[in-house]
Scaffold this motif. Structure first.
Motif, PDB file in Angstrom:
ATOM      1  N   LEU A  87      98.066  96.133   5.143  1.00 15.20           N
ATOM      2  CA  LEU A  87      96.696  95.912   5.577  1.00 15.20           C
ATOM      3  C   LEU A  87      96.435  94.372   6.215  1.00 15.20           C
ATOM      4  CD1 LEU A  87      95.264  96.817   2.050  1.00 15.20           C
ATOM      5  CD2 LEU A  87      94.943  97.843   4.047  1.00 15.20           C
ATOM      6  N   THR A  88      97.359  93.374   5.998  1.00 17.39           N
ATOM      7  CA  THR A  88      96.992  91.978   6.328  1.00 17.39           C
ATOM      8  C   THR A  88      97.969  91.408   7.488  1.00 17.39           C
ATOM      9  OG1 THR A  88      98.477  91.078   4.825  1.00 17.39           O
ATOM     10  CG2 THR A  88      96.227  91.523   4.034  1.00 17.39           C
ATOM     11  N   GLY A  89      99.195  91.990   7.741  1.00 12.86           N
ATOM     12  CA  GLY A  89     100.468  91.650   8.508  1.00 12.86           C
ATOM     13  C   GLY A  89     101.126  90.576   7.867  1.00 12.86           C
ATOM     14  N   LYS A  90     100.869  90.233   6.610  1.00 12.71           N
ATOM     15  CA  LYS A  90     101.913  89.375   5.689  1.00 12.71           C
ATOM     16  C   LYS A  90     103.209  89.728   5.876  1.00 12.71           C
ATOM     17  CE  LYS A  90      98.307  87.191   2.876  1.00 12.71           C
ATOM     18  NZ  LYS A  90      98.003  86.896   1.322  1.00 12.71           N
ATOM     19  N   PRO A  91     104.281  88.750   5.948  1.00 11.57           N
ATOM     20  CA  PRO A  91     105.763  89.299   5.777  1.00 11.57           C
ATOM     21  C   PRO A  91     105.749  90.107   4.619  1.00 11.57           C
ATOM     22  CG  PRO A  91     105.537  86.887   6.708  1.00 11.57           C
ATOM     23  CD  PRO A  91     103.959  87.531   6.134  1.00 11.57           C
ATOM     24  N   TYR A  92     106.688  91.170   4.525  1.00 13.35           N
ATOM     25  CA  TYR A  92     106.896  91.787   3.478  1.00 13.35           C
ATOM     26  C   TYR A  92     108.317  91.194   2.771  1.00 13.35           C
ATOM     27  CZ  TYR A  92     108.397  95.944   0.371  1.00 13.35           C
ATOM     28  OH  TYR A  92     108.873  96.544  -0.458  1.00 13.35           O
ATOM     29  N   SER A  93     108.435  90.652   1.544  1.00 13.08           N
ATOM     30  CA  SER A  93     109.358  89.948   0.896  1.00 13.08           C
ATOM     31  C   SER A  93     109.325  90.450  -0.503  1.00 13.08           C
ATOM     32  CB  SER A  93     109.242  88.500   1.200  1.00 13.08           C
ATOM     33  OG  SER A  93     110.014  87.901   0.393  1.00 13.08           O
ATOM     34  N   MET A  94     110.689  90.454  -1.057  1.00 10.57           N
ATOM     35  CA  MET A  94     110.878  90.576  -2.431  1.00 10.57           C
ATOM     36  C   MET A  94     111.086  89.477  -3.254  1.00 10.57           C
ATOM     37  SD  MET A  94     111.310  94.000  -2.132  1.00 10.57           S
ATOM     38  CE  MET A  94     111.516  95.330  -0.952  1.00 10.57           C
ATOM     39  N   LYS A  95     110.883  88.254  -2.684  1.00 13.32           N
ATOM     40  CA  LYS A  95     111.065  86.879  -3.599  1.00 13.32           C
ATOM     41  C   LYS A  95     110.057  86.880  -4.715  1.00 13.32           C
ATOM     42  CE  LYS A  95     112.445  84.300   0.666  1.00 13.32           C
ATOM     43  NZ  LYS A  95     112.202  83.374   1.557  1.00 13.32           N
ATOM     44  N   LYS A  96     108.986  87.483  -4.793  1.00 13.49           N
ATOM     45  CA  LYS A  96     108.063  87.420  -5.982  1.00 13.49           C
ATOM     46  C   LYS A  96     108.326  88.193  -6.863  1.00 13.49           C
ATOM     47  CE  LYS A  96     104.059  86.138  -3.183  1.00 13.49           C
ATOM     48  NZ  LYS A  96     102.487  86.522  -2.881  1.00 13.49           N
ATOM     49  N   ILE A  97     109.197  89.374  -6.507  1.00 10.40           N
ATOM     50  CA  ILE A  97     109.649  90.323  -7.643  1.00 10.40           C
ATOM     51  C   ILE A  97     110.721  89.905  -8.685  1.00 10.40           C
ATOM     52  CG2 ILE A  97     110.329  92.820  -7.924  1.00 10.40           C
ATOM     53  CD1 ILE A  97     109.236  93.265  -5.285  1.00 10.40           C
ATOM     54  N   PRO A  98     110.289  89.770  -9.834  1.00  5.51           N
ATOM     55  CA  PRO A  98     111.634  88.969 -10.696  1.00  5.51           C
ATOM     56  C   PRO A  98     112.708  90.154 -10.889  1.00  5.51           C
ATOM     57  CG  PRO A  98     109.228  89.429 -12.025  1.00  5.51           C
ATOM     58  CD  PRO A  98     109.044  90.058 -10.683  1.00  5.51           C
ATOM     59  N   ARG A  99     113.831  89.351 -10.745  1.00  4.80           N
ATOM     60  CA  ARG A  99     115.421  89.782 -10.769  1.00  4.80           C
ATOM     61  C   ARG A  99     115.752  90.431 -12.287  1.00  4.80           C
ATOM     62  NH1 ARG A  99     118.722  88.976  -6.505  1.00  4.80           N
ATOM     63  NH2 ARG A  99     117.650  87.748  -4.602  1.00  4.80           N
ATOM     64  N   TYR A 100     114.956  89.704 -13.332  1.00  5.86           N
ATOM     65  CA  TYR A 100     115.388  89.939 -14.640  1.00  5.86           C
ATOM     66  C   TYR A 100     114.024  90.241 -15.517  1.00  5.86           C
ATOM     67  CZ  TYR A 100     119.500  87.438 -13.366  1.00  5.86           C
ATOM     68  OH  TYR A 100     120.765  87.091 -12.891  1.00  5.86           O
ATOM     69  N   SER A 101     114.260  90.958 -16.621  1.00  2.53           N
ATOM     70  CA  SER A 101     113.175  91.378 -17.631  1.00  2.53           C
ATOM     71  C   SER A 101     113.145  90.733 -18.622  1.00  2.53           C
ATOM     72  CB  SER A 101     113.456  93.062 -18.154  1.00  2.53           C
ATOM     73  OG  SER A 101     113.378  93.972 -17.011  1.00  2.53           O
ATOM     74  N   LEU A 102     114.033  89.895 -19.026  1.00  4.09           N
ATOM     75  CA  LEU A 102     114.078  89.046 -20.235  1.00  4.09           C
ATOM     76  C   LEU A 102     112.649  88.143 -20.255  1.00  4.09           C
ATOM     77  CD1 LEU A 102     115.529  88.446 -22.926  1.00  4.09           C
ATOM     78  CD2 LEU A 102     116.607  86.427 -21.516  1.00  4.09           C
ATOM     79  N   TRP A 103     112.025  87.695 -19.384  1.00  5.76           N
ATOM     80  CA  TRP A 103     111.046  86.755 -19.383  1.00  5.76           C
ATOM     81  C   TRP A 103     109.588  87.650 -19.857  1.00  5.76           C
ATOM     82  CZ3 TRP A 103     109.411  81.790 -18.634  1.00  5.76           C
ATOM     83  CH2 TRP A 103     107.993  81.390 -18.268  1.00  5.76           C
ATOM     84  N   ASP A 104     109.624  88.625 -19.609  1.00  2.00           N
ATOM     85  CA  ASP A 104     108.451  89.448 -20.007  1.00  2.00           C
ATOM     86  C   ASP A 104     108.677  89.902 -21.429  1.00  2.00           C
ATOM     87  OD1 ASP A 104     107.646  89.446 -17.216  1.00  2.00           O
ATOM     88  OD2 ASP A 104     108.047  91.414 -16.966  1.00  2.00           O
ATOM     89  N   LEU A 105     109.984  90.146 -21.826  1.00  2.00           N
ATOM     90  CA  LEU A 105     110.148  90.627 -23.417  1.00  2.00           C
ATOM     91  C   LEU A 105     109.665  89.341 -24.106  1.00  2.00           C
ATOM     92  CD1 LEU A 105     113.839  92.295 -22.903  1.00  2.00           C
ATOM     93  CD2 LEU A 105     111.527  93.287 -23.607  1.00  2.00           C
ATOM     94  N   LEU A 106     110.041  88.165 -23.817  1.00  2.00           N
ATOM     95  CA  LEU A 106     110.177  86.893 -24.592  1.00  2.00           C
ATOM     96  C   LEU A 106     108.697  86.259 -24.423  1.00  2.00           C
ATOM     97  CD1 LEU A 106     113.403  85.226 -24.035  1.00  2.00           C
ATOM     98  CD2 LEU A 106     112.693  86.702 -25.875  1.00  2.00           C
ATOM     99  N   PHE A 107     107.949  86.460 -23.479  1.00  2.00           N
ATOM    100  CA  PHE A 107     106.796  85.518 -23.097  1.00  2.00           C
ATOM    101  C   PHE A 107     105.659  86.591 -22.803  1.00  2.00           C
ATOM    102  CE2 PHE A 107     110.323  82.776 -22.071  1.00  2.00           C
ATOM    103  CZ  PHE A 107     110.124  81.869 -23.205  1.00  2.00           C
ATOM    104  N   TRP A 108     105.552  87.633 -23.628  1.00  2.00           N
ATOM    105  CA  TRP A 108     104.730  88.783 -23.189  1.00  2.00           C
ATOM    106  C   TRP A 108     103.227  88.643 -23.076  1.00  2.00           C
ATOM    107  CZ3 TRP A 108     101.457  89.822 -27.003  1.00  2.00           C
ATOM    108  CH2 TRP A 108     101.884  89.540 -28.309  1.00  2.00           C
ATOM    109  N   TRP A 109     102.899  87.357 -23.898  1.00  2.00           N
ATOM    110  CA  TRP A 109     101.559  87.017 -24.309  1.00  2.00           C
ATOM    111  C   TRP A 109     100.806  86.079 -22.876  1.00  2.00           C
ATOM    112  CZ3 TRP A 109     105.636  84.750 -26.896  1.00  2.00           C
ATOM    113  CH2 TRP A 109     105.785  83.726 -26.507  1.00  2.00           C
ATOM    114  N   ARG A 110     101.573  85.873 -21.938  1.00  2.00           N
ATOM    115  CA  ARG A 110     101.246  85.057 -20.807  1.00  2.00           C
ATOM    116  C   ARG A 110     100.598  86.104 -19.779  1.00  2.00           C
ATOM    117  NH1 ARG A 110     104.442  79.944 -19.422  1.00  2.00           N
ATOM    118  NH2 ARG A 110     105.485  79.297 -21.824  1.00  2.00           N
ATOM    119  N   PHE A 111     100.639  87.351 -20.085  1.00  2.00           N
ATOM    120  CA  PHE A 111     100.086  88.490 -19.125  1.00  2.00           C
ATOM    121  C   PHE A 111      98.668  88.841 -19.840  1.00  2.00           C
ATOM    122  CE2 PHE A 111     104.722  88.394 -18.472  1.00  2.00           C
ATOM    123  CZ  PHE A 111     104.793  88.345 -17.064  1.00  2.00           C
TER     124      PHE A 111
END
Length: 291
Positions: free
Chosen positions: A267-291
């Motif tokens: 839609l915007t022409g921005k570069p497509y990158s995987m850098k923003k995608i987390p490599r691990y799930s542990l953060w979401d398990l331990l700090f779920w309330w941040r979402f």
């Protein structure tokens, strides 16, 4: 954009998957869990067994049934759908031509490990790493389970991976087992052997009483370096790109995140990158309330 979704099977359809959805997924979709009007169980803790040691972990996760979730996502998108098994893709005059039937200027490969877009345009430049290959056996079926906890067993019987017991809504249960293929092979083991041991464990624990467990197997890849997830106007997302998290093999979150990033790039022409995608799930398990 005018969007057409091609898939070899129609929706709704069963997709074997533990169906673990993190708070991050709901945030990415801009949806509150309570506004998802299909089978949904909130998991307030996960019970880990690591080398036999029981470790309960407070959390806030959700289990869904992919037969409902995928169909809901498709309907929510508003995209047109055609049932079609892709055989051949070529480029011609600025278009991607699919089986001499369909053509498009932008092409997104979301067909999992065997995605034809990956095999046509990305395999040579982004070969998958054998040590990141996971093989699984899994079953999802109606079952009057009496234990609504989610259990995860790591390294049972020297398994290079883990097994799971995940209650689902509407009276369904998902059980499965997965491990690294190269490690299993090096030990002279098979995932089928571990599946038999796992079934016996579930019966001994009284979690499942069935003598025959109707399992199916499949494979996918954990997160690996992917220097070119975009080639021209072709993109790969989810398991087609090999994005499952390195610790838990979670695939739903990375698939949705990468799909949204690919859409933004188109839609915007921005570069497509995987850098923003987390490599691990542990953060979401331990700090779920941040979402």
């Amino acid at each position: 954009r005018e969007v057409l979704v091609l898939d070899k099977r129609s929706f709704p359809r069963l997709k074997l998957c533990a169906g673990w959805v993190t708070p991050r997924v709901w945030k990415l979709l801009g949806v509150r869990p309570q506004d998802y009007h299909h089978s949904l169980i909130r998991l307030n803790r996960l019970i880990y067994f690591i080398h036999g040691r029981r470790i309960p972990l407070p959390t806030r996760q959700y289990s869904i049934r992919r037969v409902e979730f995928d169909h809901w996502l498709l309907q929510r998108s508003g995209a047109e759908f055609r049932q079609h098994e892709v055989q051949h893709i070529r480029q011609e005059n600025g278009y991607y031509i699919i089986d001499d039937v369909y053509r498009c200027r932008y092409l997104v490969g979301a067909g999992g490990t065997n995605c034809p877009v990956y095999h046509t345009f990305f395999r040579e430049h982004n070969p998958r790493q054998p040590h990141q290959r996971i093989v699984t056996m899994e079953a999802e079926f109606p079952y009057p389970y009496h234990d609504s906890n989610c259990y995860l067993w790591f390294f049972d019987h020297d398994l290079p991976g883990y097994s799971w017991y995940v209650p689902k809504g509407n009276g369904h249960l998902n059980i499965g087992i997965g491990g690294r293929f190269v490690d299993l092979k090096a030990k002279g083991q098979t995932i089928r052997q571990h599946w038999e041991c796992f079934g016996e464990k579930l019966r001994q624990l009284g979690l499942v009483e069935l003598q025959e467990l109707p399992a199916r197997g499949y494979g996918y890849y954990l997160r690996q370096p992917l220097p070119q997830p975009q080639r021209g106007n072709a993109f790969i997302v989810g398991d087609a790109a090999g994005l499952a998290t390195l610790d838990m093999g979670e695939g739903i979150g990375p698939a949705i995140h990468s799909g949204l990033l690919a859409a933004e790039a188109i839609l915007t022409g921005k570069p497509y990158s995987m850098k923003k995608i987390p490599r691990y799930s542990l953060w979401d398990l331990l700090f779920w309330w941040r979402f």
